[in-house]
Motif scaffolding. Structure first.
Motif, PDB file in Angstrom:
ATOM      1  N   PRO A  25       0.715  -1.236   0.105  1.00  0.00           N
ATOM      2  CA  PRO A  25       0.138  -0.106   0.038  1.00  0.00           C
ATOM      3  C   PRO A  25       1.033   1.155   0.089  1.00  0.00           C
ATOM      4  O   PRO A  25       2.264   1.125   0.128  1.00  0.00           O
ATOM      5  N   ILE A  26       0.154   2.422  -0.256  1.00  0.00           N
ATOM      6  CA  ILE A  26       0.672   3.826  -0.083  1.00  0.00           C
ATOM      7  C   ILE A  26       1.110   3.752   1.416  1.00  0.00           C
ATOM      8  O   ILE A  26       0.380   3.384   2.253  1.00  0.00           O
ATOM      9  N   PRO A  27       2.059   4.310   1.792  1.00  0.00           N
ATOM     10  CA  PRO A  27       2.500   4.646   3.279  1.00  0.00           C
ATOM     11  C   PRO A  27       1.523   5.113   3.878  1.00  0.00           C
ATOM     12  O   PRO A  27       0.984   6.277   3.516  1.00  0.00           O
ATOM     13  N   ARG A  28       1.206   4.550   4.978  1.00  0.00           N
ATOM     14  CA  ARG A  28       0.291   5.271   6.045  1.00  0.00           C
ATOM     15  C   ARG A  28      -1.071   4.733   5.865  1.00  0.00           C
ATOM     16  O   ARG A  28      -1.914   5.268   6.401  1.00  0.00           O
ATOM     17  N   HIS A  29      -1.234   4.189   4.774  1.00  0.00           N
ATOM     18  CA  HIS A  29      -2.744   3.543   4.175  1.00  0.00           C
ATOM     19  C   HIS A  29      -2.782   2.160   5.167  1.00  0.00           C
ATOM     20  O   HIS A  29      -2.061   1.393   5.257  1.00  0.00           O
ATOM     21  N   ASP A  30      -3.793   2.078   6.070  1.00  0.00           N
ATOM     22  CA  ASP A  30      -4.068   0.915   6.909  1.00  0.00           C
ATOM     23  C   ASP A  30      -5.149   0.201   6.366  1.00  0.00           C
ATOM     24  O   ASP A  30      -5.530  -0.826   7.023  1.00  0.00           O
ATOM     25  N   THR A  31      -5.671   0.471   5.073  1.00  0.00           N
ATOM     26  CA  THR A  31      -6.822  -0.340   4.666  1.00  0.00           C
ATOM     27  C   THR A  31      -6.724  -0.842   3.263  1.00  0.00           C
ATOM     28  O   THR A  31      -6.007  -0.326   2.466  1.00  0.00           O
ATOM     29  N   VAL A  32      -6.967  -2.393   3.101  1.00  0.00           N
ATOM     30  CA  VAL A  32      -6.685  -2.847   1.769  1.00  0.00           C
ATOM     31  C   VAL A  32      -8.026  -3.716   1.321  1.00  0.00           C
ATOM     32  O   VAL A  32      -8.621  -4.271   2.007  1.00  0.00           O
ATOM     33  N   TYR A  33      -8.002  -3.426   0.282  1.00  0.00           N
ATOM     34  CA  TYR A  33      -9.307  -4.203  -0.326  1.00  0.00           C
ATOM     35  C   TYR A  33      -8.895  -4.968  -1.686  1.00  0.00           C
ATOM     36  O   TYR A  33      -7.914  -4.462  -2.276  1.00  0.00           O
ATOM     37  N   TRP A  34      -9.392  -6.169  -1.796  1.00  0.00           N
ATOM     38  CA  TRP A  34      -9.016  -6.919  -2.964  1.00  0.00           C
ATOM     39  C   TRP A  34     -10.055  -7.216  -3.809  1.00  0.00           C
ATOM     40  O   TRP A  34     -11.181  -7.415  -3.395  1.00  0.00           O
ATOM     41  N   TYR A  35      -9.871  -7.184  -5.126  1.00  0.00           N
ATOM     42  CA  TYR A  35     -10.856  -7.191  -6.315  1.00  0.00           C
ATOM     43  C   TYR A  35     -10.494  -8.199  -7.307  1.00  0.00           C
ATOM     44  O   TYR A  35      -9.417  -8.234  -7.651  1.00  0.00           O
ATOM     45  N   GLN A  36     -11.800  -9.019  -7.890  1.00  0.00           N
ATOM     46  CA  GLN A  36     -11.255  -9.742  -8.955  1.00  0.00           C
ATOM     47  C   GLN A  36     -12.114  -9.274 -10.385  1.00  0.00           C
ATOM     48  O   GLN A  36     -13.232  -8.725  -9.825  1.00  0.00           O
ATOM     49  N   GLN A  37     -11.467  -9.066 -11.200  1.00  0.00           N
ATOM     50  CA  GLN A  37     -12.072  -8.344 -12.364  1.00  0.00           C
ATOM     51  C   GLN A  37     -12.083  -9.473 -13.536  1.00  0.00           C
ATOM     52  O   GLN A  37     -10.869  -9.587 -14.124  1.00  0.00           O
ATOM     53  N   GLY A  38     -12.959  -9.992 -14.202  1.00  0.00           N
ATOM     54  CA  GLY A  38     -12.911 -11.161 -15.066  1.00  0.00           C
ATOM     55  C   GLY A  38     -12.967 -10.305 -16.447  1.00  0.00           C
ATOM     56  O   GLY A  38     -13.449  -9.116 -16.323  1.00  0.00           O
ATOM     57  N   PRO A  39     -12.582 -10.867 -17.691  1.00  0.00           N
ATOM     58  CA  PRO A  39     -12.969 -10.172 -18.875  1.00  0.00           C
ATOM     59  C   PRO A  39     -14.308  -9.597 -19.073  1.00  0.00           C
ATOM     60  O   PRO A  39     -15.061 -10.485 -19.065  1.00  0.00           O
ATOM     61  N   GLY A  40     -14.372  -8.459 -19.301  1.00  0.00           N
ATOM     62  CA  GLY A  40     -15.407  -7.675 -19.488  1.00  0.00           C
ATOM     63  C   GLY A  40     -16.520  -7.599 -18.559  1.00  0.00           C
ATOM     64  O   GLY A  40     -17.612  -7.153 -18.720  1.00  0.00           O
ATOM     65  N   GLN A  41     -16.013  -7.748 -17.161  1.00  0.00           N
ATOM     66  CA  GLN A  41     -16.866  -7.658 -16.090  1.00  0.00           C
ATOM     67  C   GLN A  41     -16.509  -6.705 -15.162  1.00  0.00           C
ATOM     68  O   GLN A  41     -15.321  -6.057 -15.309  1.00  0.00           O
ATOM     69  N   ASP A  42     -17.236  -6.345 -14.262  1.00  0.00           N
ATOM     70  CA  ASP A  42     -17.078  -5.368 -13.282  1.00  0.00           C
ATOM     71  C   ASP A  42     -16.058  -5.803 -12.251  1.00  0.00           C
ATOM     72  O   ASP A  42     -16.359  -6.931 -11.946  1.00  0.00           O
TER      73      ASP A  42
END
Lengths: 110, 113
Positions: A25-42
């Motif tokens: 993460p960017i320094p001092r950022h304490d939150t992380v989110y993970w996302y999966q994006q398939g082809p042509g999907q959100d």
């Protein structure tokens, strides 16, 4: 300015293999989110962390696990890979409302 | 969780103003509205964020009515490089209040010369 770093940027695996994606993460950022994006999907929300503790889970398969370490970097572990896991995986970090996304790790499962 | 609804696609021409509206009927009191732009194979990029009324920055304006059940992203004088997918997210992305931030179906904006 420092951005969100994801590694590796590209990964090719065989079915039933294991893969690990990393997010710095960017320094001092304490939150992380993970996302999966398939082809042509959100982007689909997988999991989030705040201060090294899991905040919430989305549509993350049981074969996947993730954690946030003491230095705030996070790793997404994927086992028993399936063809359908081929996608772009993004992590995003934030601290005061705005999310900053990495450029993603493209996983191809053959 | 506030579900969002946006038009699937929009077409525009260079130099025009584009307005994209997002519906979020069950927005919670703590929720903010954030818009992101995404180009193919790139991570989403923050455009603008607001809670109520109007917010403006150097690239866009965000209009939020008093009931906050919808919001409108306004892009002034679009160019070809604004062709992208636009997402509105509703939530409170602050640390221990963050939890889930769900992407709905975005709006694919196509700008023509």
């Amino acid at each position: 300015a420092a951005g969100v770093i994801q590694s590796p940027r590209h990964l090719i695996k065989e079915k039933r293999e294991t893969a690990t994606l990393k997010c710095y993460p960017i320094p001092r950022h304490d939150t992380v989110y993970w996302y999966q994006q398939g082809p042509g999907q959100d982007p689909q929300f997988l999991i989030s962390f705040y201060e090294k503790m899991q905040s919430d889970k989305g549509s993350i398969p049981d074969r996947f696990s993730a954690q946030q370490f003491s230095d705030y970097h996070s790793e997404l572990n994927m086992s028993s890979l399936e063809l359908g896991d081929s996608a772009l995986y993004f992590c995003a970090t934030g601290g005061i409302g705005e999310l900053f996304f990495g450029e993603g790790s493209r996983l191809t499962v053959l | 969780l506030a579900k969002t609804t946006q038009p699937i696609s929009m077409d525009s021409y260079e130099g025009q103003e584009v307005n994209i509206t997002c519906s979020h009927n069950n927005i919670a009191t703590n929720d903010y509205i954030t818009w992101y732009q995404q180009f193919p194979s790139q991570g989403p990029r923050f455009i603008i964020q607001g809670y109520k009324t109007k917010v403006t920055n150097e690239v866009a304006s965000l209009f939020i009515p008093a009931d906050r059940k919808s919001s409108t992203l306004s892009l002034p004088r679009v160019s070809l490089s604004d062709t992208a997918v636009y997402y509105c997210l509703v939530g409170a992305p602050w640390g221990n209040q963050g939890g889930k931030l769900i992407f709905g179906q975005g709006t694919e904006l196509s700008v023509k010369p």
